[in-house]
Write an enzyme that holds these catalytic residues in place. Structure first.
Site, PDB file in Angstrom:
ATOM      1  N   THR A 194      35.347 -15.874  16.608  1.00  0.00           N
ATOM      2  CA  THR A 194      34.638 -15.798  15.712  1.00  0.00           C
ATOM      3  C   THR A 194      35.186 -16.164  14.733  1.00  0.00           C
ATOM      4  O   THR A 194      36.518 -16.602  14.198  1.00  0.00           O
ATOM      5  CB  THR A 194      34.784 -14.409  14.720  1.00  0.00           C
ATOM      6  OG1 THR A 194      33.633 -14.135  13.450  1.00  0.00           O
ATOM      7  CG2 THR A 194      35.908 -13.775  13.993  1.00  0.00           C
ATOM      8  N   GLU A 341      33.674  -8.189  15.462  1.00  0.00           N
ATOM      9  CA  GLU A 341      34.523  -6.731  15.081  1.00  0.00           C
ATOM     10  C   GLU A 341      34.077  -5.573  15.628  1.00  0.00           C
ATOM     11  O   GLU A 341      34.986  -4.794  15.854  1.00  0.00           O
ATOM     12  CB  GLU A 341      35.457  -7.064  14.010  1.00  0.00           C
ATOM     13  CG  GLU A 341      35.329  -7.755  13.378  1.00  0.00           C
ATOM     14  CD  GLU A 341      34.835  -9.681  13.449  1.00  0.00           C
ATOM     15  OE1 GLU A 341      35.672 -10.433  12.242  1.00  0.00           O
ATOM     16  OE2 GLU A 341      34.064  -8.641  13.233  1.00  0.00           O
ATOM     17  N   LYS A 451      26.403 -14.085  -8.921  1.00  0.00           N
ATOM     18  CA  LYS A 451      25.931 -13.211 -10.078  1.00  0.00           C
ATOM     19  C   LYS A 451      25.562 -14.311 -11.081  1.00  0.00           C
ATOM     20  O   LYS A 451      26.270 -15.684 -11.627  1.00  0.00           O
ATOM     21  CB  LYS A 451      27.622 -13.285 -10.624  1.00  0.00           C
ATOM     22  CG  LYS A 451      28.387 -12.834  -8.432  1.00  0.00           C
ATOM     23  CD  LYS A 451      29.999 -12.793  -8.542  1.00  0.00           C
ATOM     24  CE  LYS A 451      30.291 -12.224  -7.446  1.00  0.00           C
ATOM     25  NZ  LYS A 451      30.394 -13.400  -6.455  1.00  0.00           N
ATOM     26  N   TRP A 456      23.989  -8.950 -10.884  1.00  0.00           N
ATOM     27  CA  TRP A 456      23.944  -9.472  -9.598  1.00  0.00           C
ATOM     28  C   TRP A 456      23.065  -9.315  -8.708  1.00  0.00           C
ATOM     29  O   TRP A 456      22.560  -8.221  -8.478  1.00  0.00           O
ATOM     30  CB  TRP A 456      24.857  -8.457  -8.430  1.00  0.00           C
ATOM     31  CG  TRP A 456      26.799  -8.914  -9.009  1.00  0.00           C
ATOM     32  CD1 TRP A 456      27.457  -9.229 -10.470  1.00  0.00           C
ATOM     33  CD2 TRP A 456      27.929  -8.246  -8.185  1.00  0.00           C
ATOM     34  NE1 TRP A 456      28.498  -9.212 -10.483  1.00  0.00           N
ATOM     35  CE2 TRP A 456      29.433  -8.546  -9.489  1.00  0.00           C
ATOM     36  CE3 TRP A 456      27.913  -7.947  -7.154  1.00  0.00           C
ATOM     37  CZ2 TRP A 456      30.079  -8.429  -8.882  1.00  0.00           C
ATOM     38  CZ3 TRP A 456      29.876  -7.758  -7.014  1.00  0.00           C
ATOM     39  CH2 TRP A 456      30.628  -8.007  -7.466  1.00  0.00           C
TER      40      TRP A 456
END
Length: 557
Positions: A194, A341, A451, A456
């Protein structure tokens, strides 16, 4: 660990290990006559498939492969790849599924790092091999894969220098008698690499037990809970995700275990995909949004019946605009969530009895969520201090998880592996909220949250808004540095054919929502650029690292 009382064991009792060969063994028990099809070139039933898997094991033996060695594959999605999923791993050998979309230098790194011994390679990828062959440090032999054997065997001609044979010829000369051995279920079965934002690709690995349990979890979710209704009796499976990418999301293992009719399209060609879809009656596929977007916006889409087709979207977020476009064509779309994963399934957009009967507009809100947490997966939200965040549908935190099929680390990279499993939880890097009824609402990747102005905001939310603008085919949003506000959102947009959009027009529409109190003012992008296509990674995800770099250069000009 609490003190428990273990069950007594009779000396002669046997508890078979959870191995991939056990999944294979189910394929001829109930419906052995069902078919596995490759393009318009080859078809076989499950009896023949099992015979070829045994022949492959004998080919590997004859080539000097021993349990614990690694065999690499570079091929399109094919019946041969499916045979390797079972024939290589059940032999006790590690299967390395190579990402053919990586650069030659990255492929070279992964092959040397994984210590590949034998390489099975389609002739289309021979130019890649030519560029790196002299730098391979562990490979001993090569096997050629060619589609010409199905149309004109003579055309295959002489083998390239250093090749031990052609795949079909080697199978044809091999015995079809082979008894796959028992071994520890924690034996290494597969590996792939990956890519991250920096450094070399990282090797992810999975055991037989993990892949067995992932198959059981997937079966529970799609066959049992009907997250994506799947029946081996009525469904026909065709992946439109590369088999090198997280085992094609695990579905080939499940489809084979259930002796489901399977169709493998080889190289992705839109016309052939559509032909196979209709001719073979394909009902279940999975792909990244880019592929579905191409189909939904194709002139041919309105001319064919797609109402039996179920498509799971992963890799990137399924936007409301794309979901509505698919639903209008009768395509049943679902969102999946996971990562390399995690093998990968951790959530699917499973609708319960109440949600299933909602009006389309309300149902889209659920179908475009990351999904409901999958069976046997434990998922939480964690703040920067390592504290758990409530599952109230509003509070944000990083998704952390545990489960029976999550990778245990990165191959020969203990530092990154420790960071992945910091505090005993696998850290995904995704910021989200989770509802009390287990819906996962992805806010953004930690590195993609913008941000701005002391707030956010989610790049995914802005992309979702832009996708619903009439005439927008695809959108990508990134945050770029801003002296006054810290960061500001900037957008790339691909228009649908015939659309005549302007940046000012789109911004005006968003500003109108701001005036009505329907949208936060910080969500209006500073800049909107129209492009013919949006940069993608090797597995079809939006490449925000590249977009940030290229847009930053444009702004500085």
């Amino acid at each position: 660990m609490i003190q428990t009382k273990l069950i007594p064991r009779t000396a002669e009792a046997v508890e078979p290990p959870m191995l991939i060969k056990t999944l294979l063994a189910q394929s001829t028990k109930y419906e052995p006559q069902r078919e596995i099809i490759y393009r318009d070139l080859f078809r076989m039933n499950y009896v023949e498939f099992n015979r070829r898997v045994r022949q492959l094991a004998n080919v590997l033996t004859d080539l000097g492969v021993k349990p614990g060695d690694t065999v690499a594959v570079l091929d399109w999605d094919s019946h041969r790849y499916l045979e390797c999923f079972f024939g290589v791993t059940s032999y006790g050998v590690v299967l390395h599924t190579i990402n053919v979309r990586l650069s030659s230098a990255q492929i070279l790194y992964t092959m040397n790092h994984a210590q590949d011994k034998i390489v099975l390679i389609h002739e289309d990828f021979l130019p890649i091999l030519s560029a790196i062959k002299d730098q391979l440090t562990t490979v001993e032999k090569f096997v050629l894969i060619s589609d010409k054997v199905y149309t004109d065997p003579i055309a295959v001609g002489d083998l390239p220098t250093g090749f031990s044979g052609e795949y079909e010829a080697l199978l044809g000369n091999a015995s079809d008698q082979y008894d796959f051995p028992d071994f520890d279920e924690n034996t290494w079965a597969t590996t792939f690499y990956t890519t991250g934002t920096t450094g070399n690709p990282k090797g992810v690995y999975f055991s037989h037990r993990q892949l067995f349990m992932h198959t059981m979890g997937l079966a529970t979710y799609v066959c049992g809970y009907q997250a994506v209704p799947f029946s081996s009796v009525t469904d026909v499976y065709m992946p439109i995700t590369p088999m090198f990418h997280v085992h094609a999301w695990g579905f080939p293992f499940l489809a084979t275990m259930l002796s489901t009719k399977q169709v493998y399209p080889g190289r992705y060609e839109p016309e052939l995909l559509l032909k196979l879809l209709l001719k073979e009656g394909v009902t279940l596929s999975h792909c990244v949004p880019t592929i579905l977007n191409m189909l939904v916006n194709s002139p041919v889409a309105n001319q064919v019946d797609l109402t039996r087709w179920k498509v799971i979207i992963g890799g990137s977020a399924l936007t409301k605009g794309l979901a509505k476009g698919a639903l209008e064509l009768g395509i049943q779309v679902y969102q999946g969530y996971g990562m390399s994963e995690t093998a990968p399934i951790m959530a699917l957009s499973q609708l319960n009895d109440l949600e299933r009967n909602l009006p389309v507009d309300e149902k889209v809100d659920y179908l475009t969520r990351a999904g409901r947490i999958a069976p046997f997966i434990e998922m939480h939200l964690m703040d920067d201090e390592g504290n758990f965040v409530p599952h109230d549908g509003h509070s944000l935190g990083e998704i952390v998880a545990r489960g029976p099929w999550l990778t245990q680390g990165y191959y020969e990279d203990p530092e990154c592996g420790a960071a992945l499993w910091k505090g005993g939880w696998l850290h995904t890097g995704d910021v989200a909220s989770i509802t009390p009824d287990n819906w996962v609402l992805i806010a953004d990747r930690t590195k993609d949250v913008i941000k701005t102005g002391g707030e956010w905001i989610s790049s995914l939310d802005i992309e979702d808004l832009l996708s619903q603008v009439d005439g927008v085919a695809e959108a990508a949003v990134v945050g770029l540095p801003d002296e006054r506000w810290g960061e500001r959102p900037h957008a790339l947009i691909v228009q649908k054919p015939g659309a005549e959009l302007t940046a000012e027009g789109i911004k005006s529409g968003m500003q109108a929502k701001v005036q009505l109190g329907e949208l936060n003012k910080w969500y209006v992008p500073d800049r909107i650029l129209f492009v013919p296509e949006i940069p993608k990674t090797s597995v079809g995800k939006i490449d925000k690292k590249r977009i940030r770099s290229e847009m930053k250069d444009l702004i500085l000009q």
